[in-house]
Each structure stands twice: as C-alpha cells, then as structure tokens.
Scaffold this motif. Structure first.
Motif, PDB file in Angstrom:
ATOM      1  N   SER A 152      70.704  52.133  44.973  1.00 17.28           N
ATOM      2  CA  SER A 152      71.259  51.708  43.690  1.00 17.28           C
ATOM      3  C   SER A 152      72.592  50.979  43.845  1.00 17.28           C
ATOM      4  O   SER A 152      73.071  50.361  42.891  1.00 17.28           O
ATOM      5  CB  SER A 152      71.448  52.911  42.765  1.00 17.28           C
ATOM      6  N   LYS A 153      73.208  51.067  45.016  1.00 19.16           N
ATOM      7  CA  LYS A 153      74.476  50.389  45.312  1.00 19.16           C
ATOM      8  C   LYS A 153      75.555  50.714  44.273  1.00 19.16           C
ATOM      9  O   LYS A 153      76.308  49.850  43.823  1.00 19.16           O
ATOM     10  CB  LYS A 153      74.250  48.874  45.395  1.00 19.16           C
ATOM     11  N   GLY A 154      75.586  51.981  43.890  1.00 19.34           N
ATOM     12  CA  GLY A 154      76.603  52.428  42.943  1.00 19.34           C
ATOM     13  C   GLY A 154      76.225  52.267  41.489  1.00 19.34           C
ATOM     14  O   GLY A 154      77.003  52.636  40.599  1.00 19.34           O
ATOM     15  N   HIS A 155      75.041  51.747  41.207  1.00 19.35           N
ATOM     16  CA  HIS A 155      74.633  51.479  39.828  1.00 19.35           C
ATOM     17  C   HIS A 155      73.888  52.649  39.167  1.00 19.35           C
ATOM     18  O   HIS A 155      73.688  52.609  37.951  1.00 19.35           O
ATOM     19  CB  HIS A 155      73.760  50.231  39.762  1.00 19.35           C
ATOM     20  N   LEU A 156      73.463  53.634  39.935  1.00 20.96           N
ATOM     21  CA  LEU A 156      72.804  54.789  39.321  1.00 20.96           C
ATOM     22  C   LEU A 156      73.855  55.606  38.576  1.00 20.96           C
ATOM     23  O   LEU A 156      74.827  56.075  39.169  1.00 20.96           O
ATOM     24  CB  LEU A 156      72.105  55.647  40.372  1.00 20.96           C
ATOM     25  N   LYS A 157      73.652  55.770  37.258  1.00 18.35           N
ATOM     26  CA  LYS A 157      74.646  56.439  36.415  1.00 18.35           C
ATOM     27  C   LYS A 157      74.137  57.719  35.759  1.00 18.35           C
ATOM     28  O   LYS A 157      74.947  58.564  35.364  1.00 18.35           O
ATOM     29  CB  LYS A 157      75.110  55.478  35.301  1.00 18.35           C
ATOM     30  N   PHE A 158      72.822  57.885  35.652  1.00 12.48           N
ATOM     31  CA  PHE A 158      72.269  58.974  34.837  1.00 12.48           C
ATOM     32  C   PHE A 158      70.883  59.312  35.365  1.00 12.48           C
ATOM     33  O   PHE A 158      70.088  58.415  35.649  1.00 12.48           O
ATOM     34  CB  PHE A 158      72.186  58.477  33.388  1.00 12.48           C
ATOM     35  N   MET A 159      70.589  60.600  35.500  1.00 13.60           N
ATOM     36  CA  MET A 159      69.275  61.002  36.000  1.00 13.60           C
ATOM     37  C   MET A 159      68.889  62.348  35.406  1.00 13.60           C
ATOM     38  O   MET A 159      69.699  63.282  35.355  1.00 13.60           O
ATOM     39  CB  MET A 159      69.266  61.077  37.523  1.00 13.60           C
ATOM     40  N   LEU A 175      73.889  64.580  42.838  1.00 12.22           N
ATOM     41  CA  LEU A 175      74.177  63.618  41.782  1.00 12.22           C
ATOM     42  C   LEU A 175      75.638  63.695  41.355  1.00 12.22           C
ATOM     43  O   LEU A 175      76.318  62.670  41.223  1.00 12.22           O
ATOM     44  CB  LEU A 175      73.257  63.867  40.582  1.00 12.22           C
ATOM     45  N   LYS A 176      76.106  64.910  41.158  1.00 18.95           N
ATOM     46  CA  LYS A 176      77.492  65.093  40.715  1.00 18.95           C
ATOM     47  C   LYS A 176      78.471  64.538  41.745  1.00 18.95           C
ATOM     48  O   LYS A 176      79.474  63.894  41.392  1.00 18.95           O
ATOM     49  CB  LYS A 176      77.762  66.582  40.467  1.00 18.95           C
ATOM     50  N   SER A 177      78.188  64.768  43.018  1.00 19.14           N
ATOM     51  CA  SER A 177      79.096  64.300  44.077  1.00 19.14           C
ATOM     52  C   SER A 177      79.122  62.780  44.184  1.00 19.14           C
ATOM     53  O   SER A 177      80.082  62.206  44.699  1.00 19.14           O
ATOM     54  CB  SER A 177      78.679  64.902  45.426  1.00 19.14           C
ATOM     55  N   LYS A 178      78.066  62.119  43.682  1.00 28.25           N
ATOM     56  CA  LYS A 178      77.978  60.662  43.748  1.00 28.25           C
ATOM     57  C   LYS A 178      78.390  59.989  42.436  1.00 28.25           C
ATOM     58  O   LYS A 178      78.233  58.783  42.278  1.00 28.25           O
ATOM     59  CB  LYS A 178      76.551  60.239  44.112  1.00 28.25           C
ATOM     60  N   GLY A 179      78.902  60.788  41.496  1.00 25.59           N
ATOM     61  CA  GLY A 179      79.355  60.213  40.237  1.00 25.59           C
ATOM     62  C   GLY A 179      78.252  59.884  39.264  1.00 25.59           C
ATOM     63  O   GLY A 179      78.440  59.080  38.341  1.00 25.59           O
ATOM     64  N   VAL A 180      77.081  60.513  39.445  1.00 31.31           N
ATOM     65  CA  VAL A 180      75.937  60.305  38.562  1.00 31.31           C
ATOM     66  C   VAL A 180      75.844  61.479  37.595  1.00 31.31           C
ATOM     67  O   VAL A 180      76.024  62.635  37.993  1.00 31.31           O
ATOM     68  CB  VAL A 180      74.628  60.183  39.367  1.00 31.31           C
TER      69      VAL A 180
END
Length: 367
Positions: A152-159, A175-180
């Motif tokens: 996602s190259k930083g574009h994944l925001k919500f899952m 997910l939390k650790s990656k800012g998602v």
C-alpha cells in the motif's frame, strides 16, 4: 487561484455559525474567516454563497467503485475526500486491488481527493459476511497483512477485522503499529472479545449494527461493547434502511456526537457486486442488503432529521470526526491554516459548490 467566499453561513471549527461570513482562500489553504469580506479582494476571485452554509468538505471512509468515477460523483454531493474501499477477496485479488488503488492515488487528477485505502476484510467472520464474499473470508494471516501494508506504500488507512478470529489480536496490533485504523466488523464477537480488541487499539466499528449479532440482554455482544466503550468510534450508514432513525438516536445517546461517523457504503459506481437497486438499497439475489445508494449530503440531512441535530452538529459527523479518526490535522474544519476543503449547500441540502484544497471541483449550474 485565490478565492473569497462571502455572504455565507460559515460553520466554524467550534460548532458556531458566522452569519453573512466570509472565507479567504489563498494557495489552497483557508487564510482567514470573518463576519465581513476579508482583505485581499483585489487579488481574489469572488464567490457569492447567497446565504448557503459553508462547511468543511465531507470525508467518506467507505465507498465502492471505480476511483475516478467515485471522485467525480462524490464531489457533486459535497465529498472532498474518500477512501478507496476494497471488498473481501482472495489473497491474489486483494494484492492486485491494493496495487491498483496505489496507482489510482498516485495518478489522480480531479474530483474528491483519494485519501487512502480501506480494506473491508478479508479477515471477517463467514457467519456475518453479509454481501462480502464468504468464500474469501479467512482467519488473519500476519505475514499476508504485513505484505499488504508494504504494497500500500503508506496508503492503507482503515481495515475491518472480526476480533474473535484466531490471529485477530496480532493483526490489530500490526495495523495499529503501522498507523492503520483497525475497525471491528462483520463479527459474532462477544462483549469481552471486543473489549480485548479495544485494549489492543481497535478504535472503530464498521457500519455499526449491520453484519453483527443482535444485542441480547444476557450477552450484549459486539453491539453492546461498541455502544458502551468510549474508545470506539462507530461508522453508520444513515439512509433510513440500514438502521432505523430510533437506532441512530440510541447510538448518539450512547456514543455522543464526537464518536459517530457518517459513511455511504455506496455501490452507485461499482458494477462488481452482483446486486440490484431494490427498496432503497442494493440487494443480492437472496435479498441480503449489499450496500447503499446514499450520498454524504443526504447522510448529513438524515442526521439532522433523524437525530434532531443542528446542521453544524451533523456536519461534524461527516467531516471533523472522520478527519480526527484518520489523523488528518489540516482537514475536517473551517479553520485558518487548514486545507481549503469546502462545500456550499443550501437549507434544502442541495450542494452548490465543492472545493478541494483550493480547487473548485464541482459547481452547480444556475437554473
């Protein structure tokens, strides 16, 4: 180009309304707001709001379809930013859709801005898959998940993740650790399982009430935990079909206006679902609700009507709350320094103009 919007009912960041207010836009940002036309008249293009509300643009966290079509369509109804939503799919298909979404984001030109990616699945409970592909629903795989985050190259925001599944805890932590944003949904989780997920950082619930077990007085389940836990925001599809007006009022009383987020979950621009328009929603052949035909301005209108909210309060559910959830510090409020994401709409909730970062992306033709 710089703009001066004047003669507007400006909805400010603190929930107040500046009557006959003005907004000065310079270099894509809000430079000044006030009661009278701000300085800079000679170097600005004038926009007479004719008494319309001037509100922060809406942010739709869940909408389906071809991104280019969605960007153009959503802008007509006040949306200035949205997440490309990817449905529950096989491993290979999910990876390809993430790659495609990244390309769409990098190459976007015009309309509402693509703010990132939302993956609704594939870590869903098959028993609560709803219109999602039950065959592709599977237990969380942290190796796969980390690969999707990288793609996602930083574009994944919500899952969305069903917290009762084996491996869900690790997925939520990743997910939390990656800012998602890890969101609870498509789930049969018990009350305690949702609380455990919240402890790990799951701070949102996907289309609350829908694709979840019903609330029961001896086992309140996911719905009970979502309503009770102040850490969890709740997205809601407010078309009058997915949930009743009464359920919305209960949601507001339990969560407060700061924790409720309006979404469309719209399929208007998505032909990939085998669903047809029927009775105010899109349905599968077996009658299962697949999604809505909602627009964000109609969701705001329904929030006013169903929830007895002021226009400013309803707009907060569509702008400020999603911006805060995603950590978008310069969006979601009419405030000097913020991006000039602005929507003008009248008291009948007809959108007259949509501006994204200082660019007019939609303007209604005068009759």
């Amino acid at each position: 180009m710089n703009f001066l919007i004047f003669n507007a009912n400006v909805l400010t960041a603190d929930g107040k309304v500046i009557k006959e207010g003005s907004i000065l836009v310079k270099d894509g940002r809000i430079a000044k707001i006030g009661r009278k036309p701000a300085s800079g008249l000679l170097c600005s293009r004038l926009i007479d709001a004719n008494g319309c509300f001037a509100a922060p643009g809406f942010i739709d966290l869940q909408v389906y379809g071809d991104p280019e079509r969605v960007a153009c369509h959503e802008a007509m109804f006040g949306t200035t930013g949205f997440l490309i939503t990817i449905p529950c799919s096989s491993r290979k298909a999910t990876a390809k859709k993430v790659d495609s979404a990244v390309n769409d984001i990098d190459g976007q030109d015009g309309g509402a801005k693509i703010l990132g990616i939302n993956i609704e699945g594939p870590y869903l409970n098959r028993a609560r898959s709803g219109a999602q592909d039950k065959r592709s629903a599977r237990k969380p795989d942290n190796r796969e998940l980390r690969g999707l985050v990288r793609r996602s190259k930083g574009h994944l925001k919500f899952m969305t993740v069903a917290p009762e599944l084996k491996g869900a805890a690790e997925a939520i932590k990743t997910l939390k650790s990656k800012g998602v944003v890890p969101s609870i949904g498509h789930t049969k989780a018990a009350f305690g399982e949702v609380e455990n997920a919240a402890d790990l950082g799951a701070n949102c619930a996907t289309h609350v009430f829908n694709a979840m077990d019903e609330f029961r007085h001896r086992e309140p389940g996911a719905i009970g935990a979502i309503l009770e836990d102040h850490r969890i925001s709740a997205t809601v599809i407010l078309d009058g079909e997915h949930i009743s007006p009464l359920a919305f009022r209960i949601l507001l009383k339990c969560k407060g206006k700061e924790k409720v987020i309006l979404i469309t979950d719209s399929l208007r621009n998505d032909a990939s679902f085998d669903a047809k328009w029927d009775g105010g929603v899109y349905r599968l052949k077996d009658g299962t609700i697949a999604g809505s035909g909602l627009t964000m301005i109609n969701a705001v209108m329904n929030a006013v009507r169903f929830g007895d909210l002021s226009v400013a309060e309803a707009v907060g559910l569509a702008s400020g709350n999603p911006a805060k959830l995603l950590g978008l510090g310069r969006k979601g409020a009419i405030r000097p320094g913020n991006d000039a994401d602005i929507v003008l709409f009248d008291n009948k909730f007809d959108v007259w103009l949509t501006m994204v970062e200082g660019r007019i992306v939609y303007k209604k033709c005068a009759a």
